[in-house]
Design a protein around this motif. Structure first.
Motif, PDB file in Angstrom:
ATOM      1  N   PRO A 115     -48.174 -37.109 107.098  1.00  0.00           N
ATOM      2  CA  PRO A 115     -48.528 -38.291 106.714  1.00  0.00           C
ATOM      3  C   PRO A 115     -49.706 -38.034 105.458  1.00  0.00           C
ATOM      4  O   PRO A 115     -50.521 -37.125 105.675  1.00  0.00           O
ATOM      5  CB  PRO A 115     -49.336 -39.130 107.706  1.00  0.00           C
ATOM      6  N   LEU A 116     -49.511 -38.783 104.303  1.00  0.00           N
ATOM      7  CA  LEU A 116     -50.104 -38.587 103.228  1.00  0.00           C
ATOM      8  C   LEU A 116     -51.359 -39.411 102.981  1.00  0.00           C
ATOM      9  O   LEU A 116     -52.033 -39.545 102.065  1.00  0.00           O
ATOM     10  CB  LEU A 116     -49.416 -38.242 101.886  1.00  0.00           C
ATOM     11  N   PRO A 120     -55.272 -36.131  98.981  1.00  0.00           N
ATOM     12  CA  PRO A 120     -55.374 -36.082  97.376  1.00  0.00           C
ATOM     13  C   PRO A 120     -54.142 -36.522  96.968  1.00  0.00           C
ATOM     14  O   PRO A 120     -53.715 -37.229  95.751  1.00  0.00           O
ATOM     15  CB  PRO A 120     -55.530 -34.565  97.064  1.00  0.00           C
ATOM     16  N   ALA A 121     -52.823 -36.430  97.632  1.00  0.00           N
ATOM     17  CA  ALA A 121     -51.602 -36.653  97.287  1.00  0.00           C
ATOM     18  C   ALA A 121     -51.359 -38.123  96.851  1.00  0.00           C
ATOM     19  O   ALA A 121     -50.562 -38.605  96.097  1.00  0.00           O
ATOM     20  CB  ALA A 121     -50.504 -36.240  98.242  1.00  0.00           C
ATOM     21  N   LYS A 324     -51.054 -26.890 103.749  1.00  0.00           N
ATOM     22  CA  LYS A 324     -50.760 -28.429 103.540  1.00  0.00           C
ATOM     23  C   LYS A 324     -51.756 -28.877 102.331  1.00  0.00           C
ATOM     24  O   LYS A 324     -51.520 -29.792 101.582  1.00  0.00           O
ATOM     25  CB  LYS A 324     -51.510 -28.965 104.790  1.00  0.00           C
ATOM     26  N   ALA A 325     -53.028 -28.277 102.413  1.00  0.00           N
ATOM     27  CA  ALA A 325     -54.002 -28.521 101.332  1.00  0.00           C
ATOM     28  C   ALA A 325     -53.519 -28.571 100.004  1.00  0.00           C
ATOM     29  O   ALA A 325     -53.759 -29.193  99.194  1.00  0.00           O
ATOM     30  CB  ALA A 325     -55.581 -27.960 101.603  1.00  0.00           C
ATOM     31  N   ALA A 326     -52.848 -27.110  99.738  1.00  0.00           N
ATOM     32  CA  ALA A 326     -52.419 -26.939  98.426  1.00  0.00           C
ATOM     33  C   ALA A 326     -51.211 -27.697  98.015  1.00  0.00           C
ATOM     34  O   ALA A 326     -50.985 -27.932  96.816  1.00  0.00           O
ATOM     35  CB  ALA A 326     -52.028 -25.557  98.262  1.00  0.00           C
ATOM     36  N   LYS A 329     -52.246 -30.993  96.884  1.00  0.00           N
ATOM     37  CA  LYS A 329     -52.711 -30.952  95.495  1.00  0.00           C
ATOM     38  C   LYS A 329     -51.618 -30.704  94.712  1.00  0.00           C
ATOM     39  O   LYS A 329     -51.712 -31.529  93.278  1.00  0.00           O
ATOM     40  CB  LYS A 329     -53.796 -29.849  95.242  1.00  0.00           C
ATOM     41  N   PHE A 330     -50.605 -30.152  94.972  1.00  0.00           N
ATOM     42  CA  PHE A 330     -49.330 -30.145  94.066  1.00  0.00           C
ATOM     43  C   PHE A 330     -48.656 -31.145  94.030  1.00  0.00           C
ATOM     44  O   PHE A 330     -48.170 -31.571  92.928  1.00  0.00           O
ATOM     45  CB  PHE A 330     -48.474 -28.795  94.630  1.00  0.00           C
ATOM     46  N   ALA A 331     -48.437 -32.068  95.221  1.00  0.00           N
ATOM     47  CA  ALA A 331     -47.937 -33.216  95.237  1.00  0.00           C
ATOM     48  C   ALA A 331     -48.373 -34.437  93.868  1.00  0.00           C
ATOM     49  O   ALA A 331     -48.006 -35.036  93.532  1.00  0.00           O
ATOM     50  CB  ALA A 331     -47.692 -34.028  96.388  1.00  0.00           C
ATOM     51  N   ALA A 332     -49.748 -34.321  94.124  1.00  0.00           N
ATOM     52  CA  ALA A 332     -50.633 -35.167  93.297  1.00  0.00           C
ATOM     53  C   ALA A 332     -50.435 -34.763  91.728  1.00  0.00           C
ATOM     54  O   ALA A 332     -50.190 -35.556  90.976  1.00  0.00           O
ATOM     55  CB  ALA A 332     -52.250 -34.931  93.495  1.00  0.00           C
ATOM     56  N   PHE A 333     -50.360 -33.319  91.685  1.00  0.00           N
ATOM     57  CA  PHE A 333     -50.304 -32.858  90.035  1.00  0.00           C
ATOM     58  C   PHE A 333     -48.862 -33.375  89.577  1.00  0.00           C
ATOM     59  O   PHE A 333     -48.612 -33.867  88.229  1.00  0.00           O
ATOM     60  CB  PHE A 333     -50.563 -31.306  89.950  1.00  0.00           C
ATOM     61  N   MET A 334     -47.674 -33.087  90.345  1.00  0.00           N
ATOM     62  CA  MET A 334     -46.331 -33.469  89.954  1.00  0.00           C
ATOM     63  C   MET A 334     -45.950 -34.858  89.516  1.00  0.00           C
ATOM     64  O   MET A 334     -45.234 -35.260  89.037  1.00  0.00           O
ATOM     65  CB  MET A 334     -45.427 -32.559  90.943  1.00  0.00           C
ATOM     66  N   THR A 335     -46.954 -35.551  90.499  1.00  0.00           N
ATOM     67  CA  THR A 335     -46.624 -37.154  90.234  1.00  0.00           C
ATOM     68  C   THR A 335     -47.657 -37.783  89.422  1.00  0.00           C
ATOM     69  O   THR A 335     -47.722 -38.943  89.266  1.00  0.00           O
ATOM     70  CB  THR A 335     -46.728 -37.916  91.770  1.00  0.00           C
TER      71      THR A 335
END
Length: 426
Positions: A115-116, A120-121, A324-326, A329-335
């Motif tokens: 669950p997000l 940060p995502a 999961k933490a990384a 952050k990656f999901a937030a960056f890509m979107t």
């Protein structure tokens, strides 16, 4: 590759618990949140036209996050669902991946996704189209961040329409059949080609009669309703009317359709924005302005609509804390708005957030054309099995266009649905 299609393998996932999942993601078992992390990301975009641009974004993420290395793995879209299912049910799953909107709820129900909410995502969800956030949820929780969206539109060759003396895109299926006959007579090419034996491309015909495959809210199978039968009868007529291409049920049918459209051998198709980049490479669309984009035609009483497809970024629930933490952050960056605008300009795909529709993005006539019709797209219901419903529908539509009666074909679909959806009434 078209979006929004899910295979029946996902149904199996619903019976698998997280007990079968490994305790760490596919990139290893690093556990220190502040130490170096190698993040495995599975990308399902087109390997030739799209993936290199996502790889470039991944490198930008690495530059901004020096403690995270991204292991970028491109998995063919038509194989990704089964590969993810297998990996998340055993070992070797990616930490983060590109999930078709039709897979997200089913994977979440199986316990495979983190669950997000509150991560940060999901820090910027108000910027996204609300319906896309809603269909990334399951049981009230957010399990994906919308990366790209799409729908089906009526795509047409303006030059061929003009040659036939037609100035506007058809507003109804009946108008389309009339236009197709006129184009055949005056321009010498088929006026319309519809992808046969594919449930996703048949959805506008159901929506055009005010119905769907199922009524998820009332747990009812509606594919055999009079409205559905009428919609599919209209669908079948698009292969037999003068000026329309005959049903192609071969394994290369999709490529045949696109080759014909891109080379100017057919004047119109129903298609999504994922093909824009390839269409622009076609001889008929050397001038991008020759591509017309309009809403799908309407059925009875002016009803119209097309399905909402696209992809989310999802995080594997079996990954360890550091991964999961990384991944979040990656999901937030890509979107992010910047990343979505970058991808839109490179791939001609549609952003999921309004602030990514910059002037430069909207300068692409394909993106601008699809943005104008996104408002009429139908969001998916919160039903994990919904994506799997296209399988039986497509198979039996293939039989219907080859001679099986519409009612018999849809009765078979309803029987298949009853197995997938226990508790749903016919």
């Amino acid at each position: 590759m078209r979006r929004g299609i899910a295979a029946s393998a996902l149904v199996v996932a619903l019976a698998v618990s997280m007990a079968a999942c490994g305790s760490s993601g596919g990139s290893g078992s690093d556990s220190k949140a502040d130490g170096p992390v190698t993040l495995t990301y599975w990308d399902t975009s087109n390997a030739t036209n799209e993936a290199p641009n996502y790889q470039e974004l991944a490198k930008k993420f690495e530059a901004a996050n020096p403690n995270v290395k991204v292991n970028f793995v491109n998995v063919p879209f038509d194989q990704a669902q089964n590969k993810l299912q297998t990996a998340m049910g055993a070992k070797g799953a990616p930490d983060v991946f590109r999930s078709d909107v039709g897979w997200t709820a089913a994977f979440a129900k199986a316990g495979f996704l983190e669950p997000l909410d509150g991560t940060p995502a999901a820090a910027d969800t108000s910027a996204f189209q609300p319906s896309l956030i809603q269909q990334a949820k399951y049981d009230g929780k957010l399990y994906g961040v919308p990366l790209v969206t799409d729908t089906l539109g009526f795509l047409y060759n303006k030059d061929l329409f003009a040659k036939a003396g037609i100035t506007d895109a058809p507003k109804t299926w009946d108008e389309l059949k009339t236009d197709a006959a006129t184009i055949k007579e005056k321009a010498g090419v088929d006026g319309f080609w519809l992808k046969a034996a594919d449930g996703y491309y048949a959805m506008p015909f159901l929506f055009g009669e005010g119905t769907d495959t199922v009524d998820a809210a009332n747990k009812k199978i509606t594919i055999t309703s009079p409205e559905a039968v009428k919609g599919i009868e209209t669908y079948k007529s698009m292969f037999t009317s003068p000026g329309t291409a005959k049903a192609d049920v071969t394994t290369d049918a999709y490529a045949h359709m696109m080759d014909a459209f891109n080379s100017g051998k057919v004047a119109a198709i129903i298609q999504g924005p994922w093909e824009i980049t390839n269409i622009y490479k076609g001889s008929a669309f050397a001038d991008k302005k020759n591509l017309g984009i309009a809403p799908v035609p309407a059925g009875s009483g002016g009803k119209a609509g097309a399905p909402t497809g696209g992809h989310n970024i999802a995080v594997y629930a079996g990954a360890d804390k550091a991964h999961k933490a990384a991944a979040e952050k990656f999901a937030a960056f890509m979107t992010s708005a910047e990343s979505q605008a970058f991808i839109a300009q490179k791939n001609s795909t549609l952003p999921t957030r309004s602030d990514a529709y910059t002037a430069d993005v909207k300068a692409d006539p394909g993106i601008a054309g699809f943005q104008a019709i996104l408002g009429s797209a139908k969001p998916r219901p919160e039903l994990p099995e919904y994506g799997s419903l296209f399988d039986s529908l497509g198979t039996n539509l293939g039989k219907a266009v080859q001679g099986t009666s519409t009612q018999d074909a849809l009765n078979t679909v309803a029987t298949d649905y009853a197995k997938l959806l226990p508790g749903f009434a016919k």
